[in-house]
Design a protein around this motif. Structure first.
Motif, short mmCIF file in Angstrom:
data_model
loop_
_atom_site.label_atom_id
_atom_site.label_comp_id
_atom_site.label_asym_id
_atom_site.label_seq_id
_atom_site.Cartn_x
_atom_site.Cartn_y
_atom_site.Cartn_z
N MET A 124 7.43 11.80 -14.96
CA MET A 124 7.51 10.19 -14.84
C MET A 124 8.00 9.38 -16.17
SD MET A 124 3.52 11.15 -13.55
CE MET A 124 3.60 9.98 -11.95
N ARG A 136 11.09 7.35 -3.27
CA ARG A 136 10.34 8.27 -2.71
C ARG A 136 10.65 8.75 -1.51
NH1 ARG A 136 6.05 7.35 -5.62
NH2 ARG A 136 5.16 5.22 -5.89
N ALA A 159 5.67 -0.16 -1.64
CA ALA A 159 4.92 1.16 -2.31
C ALA A 159 5.97 2.60 -1.71
CB ALA A 159 3.82 1.43 -2.03
N TRP A 209 13.85 -2.57 -3.81
CA TRP A 209 13.00 -1.58 -4.47
C TRP A 209 12.62 -3.34 -5.88
CZ3 TRP A 209 12.66 0.44 -9.31
CH2 TRP A 209 11.26 0.13 -9.77
N CYS A 220 5.68 -8.20 -7.02
CA CYS A 220 4.26 -8.15 -7.40
C CYS A 220 4.58 -8.08 -8.42
CB CYS A 220 4.10 -6.54 -6.98
SG CYS A 220 4.35 -6.17 -5.55
N LEU A 251 0.63 -9.47 -8.66
CA LEU A 251 -0.81 -9.04 -9.80
C LEU A 251 -0.32 -8.84 -10.80
CD1 LEU A 251 -0.32 -5.87 -7.27
CD2 LEU A 251 -2.31 -7.09 -7.32
N ALA A 269 -2.42 -0.38 -0.59
CA ALA A 269 -2.32 0.03 -2.13
C ALA A 269 -4.14 -0.22 -3.02
CB ALA A 269 -1.57 -0.38 -2.60
N VAL A 284 -12.97 4.90 -6.56
CA VAL A 284 -13.45 5.03 -7.57
C VAL A 284 -15.09 4.44 -7.70
CG1 VAL A 284 -13.39 4.33 -9.92
CG2 VAL A 284 -10.99 4.01 -7.79
N PHE A 333 -3.18 6.74 -11.76
CA PHE A 333 -2.21 5.00 -11.54
C PHE A 333 -0.75 5.91 -11.44
CE2 PHE A 333 -6.39 3.42 -12.67
CZ PHE A 333 -6.15 2.16 -12.04
N GLY A 334 -0.32 7.26 -11.76
CA GLY A 334 0.88 7.24 -11.76
C GLY A 334 1.30 6.47 -13.06
N GLY A 377 4.69 3.70 -11.30
CA GLY A 377 4.02 3.72 -11.20
C GLY A 377 3.08 2.09 -11.21
N CYS A 378 1.30 2.55 -10.87
CA CYS A 378 0.68 1.69 -9.77
C CYS A 378 0.65 0.30 -11.20
CB CYS A 378 -0.66 1.63 -9.83
SG CYS A 378 -1.48 0.49 -9.18
N GLY A 391 -0.76 -2.34 -9.63
CA GLY A 391 -2.69 -2.94 -9.24
C GLY A 391 -2.98 -2.72 -10.27
C1 HEM Z 1 -8.02 2.12 -8.57
C2 HEM Z 1 -7.75 2.02 -8.00
C3 HEM Z 1 -6.02 2.76 -7.73
C4 HEM Z 1 -5.80 3.46 -7.75
C5 HEM Z 1 -5.90 4.94 -8.22
C6 HEM Z 1 -4.05 3.55 -7.11
C7 HEM Z 1 -2.67 4.74 -7.41
C8 HEM Z 1 -1.87 4.29 -7.22
C9 HEM Z 1 -0.45 5.26 -7.75
C10 HEM Z 1 -1.03 6.45 -7.91
C11 HEM Z 1 0.39 5.39 -7.66
C12 HEM Z 1 2.00 5.33 -7.17
C13 HEM Z 1 2.66 5.44 -8.84
C14 HEM Z 1 3.38 6.51 -8.84
O1 HEM Z 1 3.77 6.91 -8.24
O2 HEM Z 1 3.52 6.81 -10.46
C15 HEM Z 1 0.49 3.45 -6.82
C16 HEM Z 1 1.41 1.99 -6.47
C17 HEM Z 1 1.46 0.95 -5.89
N1 HEM Z 1 -0.46 0.20 -6.31
FE1 HEM Z 1 -1.60 1.32 -6.27
N2 HEM Z 1 -3.76 2.30 -7.09
C18 HEM Z 1 -4.85 1.32 -7.31
C19 HEM Z 1 -5.10 0.46 -6.93
C20 HEM Z 1 -4.04 -0.39 -6.40
C21 HEM Z 1 -4.36 -1.87 -5.62
C22 HEM Z 1 -5.48 -3.03 -5.93
C23 HEM Z 1 -3.45 -2.53 -5.91
C24 HEM Z 1 -2.59 -3.56 -5.39
C25 HEM Z 1 -3.18 -5.30 -4.58
C26 HEM Z 1 -2.02 -1.17 -6.21
C27 HEM Z 1 -0.78 -2.08 -5.53
C28 HEM Z 1 0.05 -0.74 -5.78
C29 HEM Z 1 1.56 -0.78 -5.59
C30 HEM Z 1 2.31 -2.43 -5.00
C31 HEM Z 1 1.88 0.72 -5.39
C32 HEM Z 1 3.56 0.30 -5.49
C33 HEM Z 1 4.66 1.13 -6.75
C34 HEM Z 1 6.14 1.31 -6.80
O3 HEM Z 1 6.22 2.40 -6.23
O4 HEM Z 1 6.35 0.81 -7.32
N3 HEM Z 1 -2.65 -0.42 -6.25
N4 HEM Z 1 -0.83 3.38 -6.56
#
Ligand code: HEM
Length: 495
Positions: free
Chosen positions: A94, A104, A121, A129, A136, A141, A306, A314, A433-434, A439-440, A442
Motif C-alpha cells: 500500500m 480493484r 470504492a 476513479w 469525494c 468529505l 461505506a 466501531v 481504514f486502509g 485509503g478511506c 471518510g
Molecule cells: C470506521 C469507519 C470506516 C472504516 C473502518 C472504513 C474503512 C475503509 C477501508 C478499509 C477502505 C478501503 C481502503 C483501501 O483499499 O486501502 C475504505 C474505502 C472507502 N471508504 Fe471508508 N471506512 C469507514 C468510514 C467511511 C465513511 C464514513 C465514509 C463516507 C461517508 C467512507 C467512504 C469510503 C470510500 C468512498 C472508500 C473508497 C475509496 C477508494 O476506493 O478510493 N468510509 N474505507
C-alpha cells in the motif's frame, strides 16, 4: 526390430520422466526473472482454496500465516489471491507499490448494484476513479464539510441519548440504537432527511432495509467471478434474480431522491446535503468533467455502503470492550466526566482516543479491508506477484501480531498513550481504514461520529450486563459486527 522393441519398453519410463518434470516444475514455480512465488497451501483442482475459507476467512488466513509466513498465495477458482498478514507486507503493497495495487478486482455484484461500479470504492483505477475520488475528497468529505455536519451529529446523538433514557432500567438493544444513529446521520448528511422509520415510500422500500440487503450481497462469494463457467449456478439458485431485483429497488429509491432534490435549488447557507452538492457541481460544471446521473446515484450509495455499517461496528465493539473491561471503563469515565463539557473538548481527551484506537486494533471493522488487484507483475517481499492477482490485506491479523503488540489479545488502550501510532494510513501496524491512494476518505467523518457517540454514552449513563457472559462472536461478511446484539441495562448517571 529389436531396437524398436527396446524403445517401446522405455515408453513408460519417458512418460514417468515427463510427469515428474511437470510435477517438479509446478510445485516450485518461478517467474521469468527467477523469483519464487509466495508459499501456498495444498489446494483442490478447479476450486483451489475456496472450500477451505470457512465463515471467517480473516481467521483462517491468520492461521495460515502462522504456518506459511506473512505472504501467501491462494487460488480462488481461476483467480490467484495474495494474502498479506504483516505490517511490512502491507507497507510494500500500500506504500512502496501503491500505484500497482491501486486497482480493484472486477465484481459482478458491485457492477450491478453500483451502476457498473461508477462509485468510488469499487471503480477500477483510472481517470474516472480519479475524478470521482476528487469529488469525494474535496467536496463531500473534506474536513470543512465534516465540520458543517456538526449540528446533525449532535442532534442525532441527543436523540440516541433520549431513546436510551426512555428505556433505562430495562434491557435495551444498544446495537440497534447504534445502527439507527449511524444510518440517520449518514442519511441526513447525504440525502437531507431520515428514512430509517419509513418502510415504504411511493411503493419503494426504505433505505435501512435496502442497505441490509446490500451488505448481505457484498459479503457473498460470487462463484461466477472466480469460475466463470459455473456462473450458470447463480441463474439456477436465484442469486442473479436477487441481485437484479435489489439493483432495481436501489435505483428506484435513489431516482426518487435525486428527482426530489433537482426541484429545490438550495444555497450553501441553507445547509447542503451531499446530493445537493453533487447536483450543484453537475449544474455549474466547474470541475472540468461532466457528472452523469448514474454517477450521482452511485456516489450516494457509496456513502451509505461505506459509511454506515463500518462506523456503527466501531461504536458497538468499543462499548462491548468497555463493558467487558471495567478497569478501562472506570478510567474512561474519569476522563469523560471531568473533561467533556462541549464537543470541542473531545480534542483534549487522550484516553478516549486511545480506547478507540485499541478498539480498531482488535476489531478492524472490515478485517480484510477492500480487495485490491495487481495491475502488473511485481515483487513483494522477494516473491513474484503476477498481474491480475487479487490482493487481500489482513488488517485483523496485523492488529493481533505478537511481534508488534505485547499481549495482543488484551484490551489495553494504554499502549497508545505514549505512542504516535495512528489509524490514518501512515502506520502499517494499524490500518483499519486502509492506506495509500485508495485509503478511506471518510476517516474524519467516521471519527467525528464515533468519538461524540462514545463520549456521550459514557458521560450520561452507567451500563450493566443482563447476562454474566458477553458474547464476543462476529458476523460473517465484509464488515464484522457483533453476532449477538449488545444488550445491556442502562442507568442514567446521577450528578
Ligand atoms: C470506521 C469507519 C470506516 C472504516 C473502518 C472504513 C474503512 C475503509 C477501508 C478499509 C477502505 C478501503 C481502503 C483501501 O483499499 O486501502 C475504505 C474505502 C472507502 N471508504 Fe471508508 N471506512 C469507514 C468510514 C467511511 C465513511 C464514513 C465514509 C463516507 C461517508 C467512507 C467512504 C469510503 C470510500 C468512498 C472508500 C473508497 C475509496 C477508494 O476506493 O478510493 N468510509 N474505507
Amino acid at each position: 526390430m529389436n531396437l524398436l522393441m527396446h524403445y517401446y519398453s522405455l515408453f513408460p519410463l519417458f512418460i514417468f520422466i515427463f510427469f515428474l518434470c511437470k510435477l517438479l516444475f509446478s510445485s516450485s514455480p518461478r517467474d521469468p526473472k527467477n523469483s519464487p512465488w509466495p508459499p501456498s497451501p495444498p489446494k483442490l483442482p478447479i476450486l483451489g482454496h475456496i472450500l477451505q475459507l470457512g465463515s471467517y476467512p480473516h481467521r483462517y488466513f491468520h492461521q495460515l500465516c502462522n504456518q506459511y509466513g506473512p505472504l501467501i498465495l491462494l487460488q480462488f477458482g481461476s483467480v490467484p489471491v495474495l494474502v498479506a498478514s504483516s505490517s511490512a507486507a502491507a507497507r510494500e503493497i500500500m506504500k512502496d507499490h501503491d500505484l500497482i495495487f491501486s486497482d480493484r478486482p472486477k465484481s459482478t455484484i458491485t457492477d450491478r448494484l453500483f451502476y457498473g461500479s461508477k462509485d468510488v470504492a469499487f471503480a477500477p483505477y483510472g481517470e474516472y476513479w480519479r475524478q470521482v475520488r476528487s469529488i469525494c475528497v474535496l467536496h463531500l468529505l473534506s474536513s470543512k464539510r465534516v465540520q458543517s455536519f456538526r449540528k446533525v451529529r449532535e442532534e442525532e446523538t441527543r436523540f440516541m441519548v433520549e431513546k436510551i433514557r426512555q428505556s433505562c432500567g430495562s434491557v435495551i438493544n444498544l446495537s440497534n440504537i447504534f445502527i439507527e444513529l449511524t444510518n440517520d446521520i449518514v442519511c441526513r448528511v447525504t440525502i437531507g432527511r431520515k428514512y430509517s422509520n419509513e418502510h415504504r415510500k411511493n411503493g419503494v422500500r426504505g433505505i435501512k432495509s435496502l442497505l441490509e440487503d446490500v451488505f448481505e450481497m457484498l459479503g457473498m462469494f460470487d462463484i461466477g467471478d472466480y469460475i466463470p463457467w459455473l456462473a450458470w449456478v447463480n441463474r439456477i439458485n436465484g442469486f442473479d434474480r436477487r441481485v437484479e431485483k435489489l439493483g432495481k429497488e436501489l435505483d428506484e429509491f435513489f431516482e426518487c431522491v435525486v428527482e426530489e432534490h433537482s426541484h429545490v435549488k438550495k444555497m450553501e447557507a441553507d445547509g447542503l446535503d451531499l446530493v445537493d452538492i453533487l447536483l450543484q457541481l453537475q449544474r455549474e460544471n466547474t470541475i472540468g468533467f461532466p457528472i452523469h446521473r448514474d454517477s450521482v446515484k452511485a456516489l450516494v450509495l457509496d456513502m451509505f455502503a461505506a459509511g454506515t455499517h463500518t462506523t456503527y461496528t466501531v461504536i458497538e465493539w468499543t462499548m462491548t470492550e468497555l463493558i467487558k473491561n471495567p478497569r478501562v471503563m472506570e478510567k474512561l469515565k474519569d476522563e469523560v466526566r471531568t473533561k467533556f463539557k462541549r464537543p470541542e473538548d473531545l480534542e483534549t481527551m487522550q484516553y478516549l482516543k486511545a480506547v478507540i484506537k485499541e478498539s480498531f486494533r482488535l476489531h478492524s471493522p472490515a478485517p480484510l479491508l477492500v480487495a485490491r488487484r495487481a495491475s502488473q507483475d511485481v515483487k513483494v517481499m522477494g516473491f513474484h506477484v503476477a498481474a491480475g492477482t487479487l490482493v487481500l490485506v489482513n488488517s485483523w491479523a496485523i492488529g493481533r501480531d505478537p511481534t508488534i503488540w505485547e499481549n495482543p489479545d488484551e484490551f489495553k488502550p494504554e499502549r497508545f498513550l505514549n505512542s504516535n501510532v495512528d489509524y490514518k494510513g501512515m502506520h502499517f501496524e494499524l490500518i483499519p481504514f486502509g492506506a495509500g491512494r485508495r485509503g478511506c476518505p471518510g476517516v474524519a467523518f467516521a471519527i467525528s461520529v464515533i468519538e461524540l457517540a462514545v463520549a456521550t454514552l459514557i458521560h450520561d449513563f452507567d451500563f450493566s450486563l443482563r447476562d454474566e457472559e458477553l458474547d464476543m462472536s462476529e458476523t460473517i461478511g465484509m464488515t464484522c459486527h457483533k453476532k449477538v446484539p449488545l444488550s445491556v441495562i442502562a442507568t442514567l448517571r446521577v450528578g
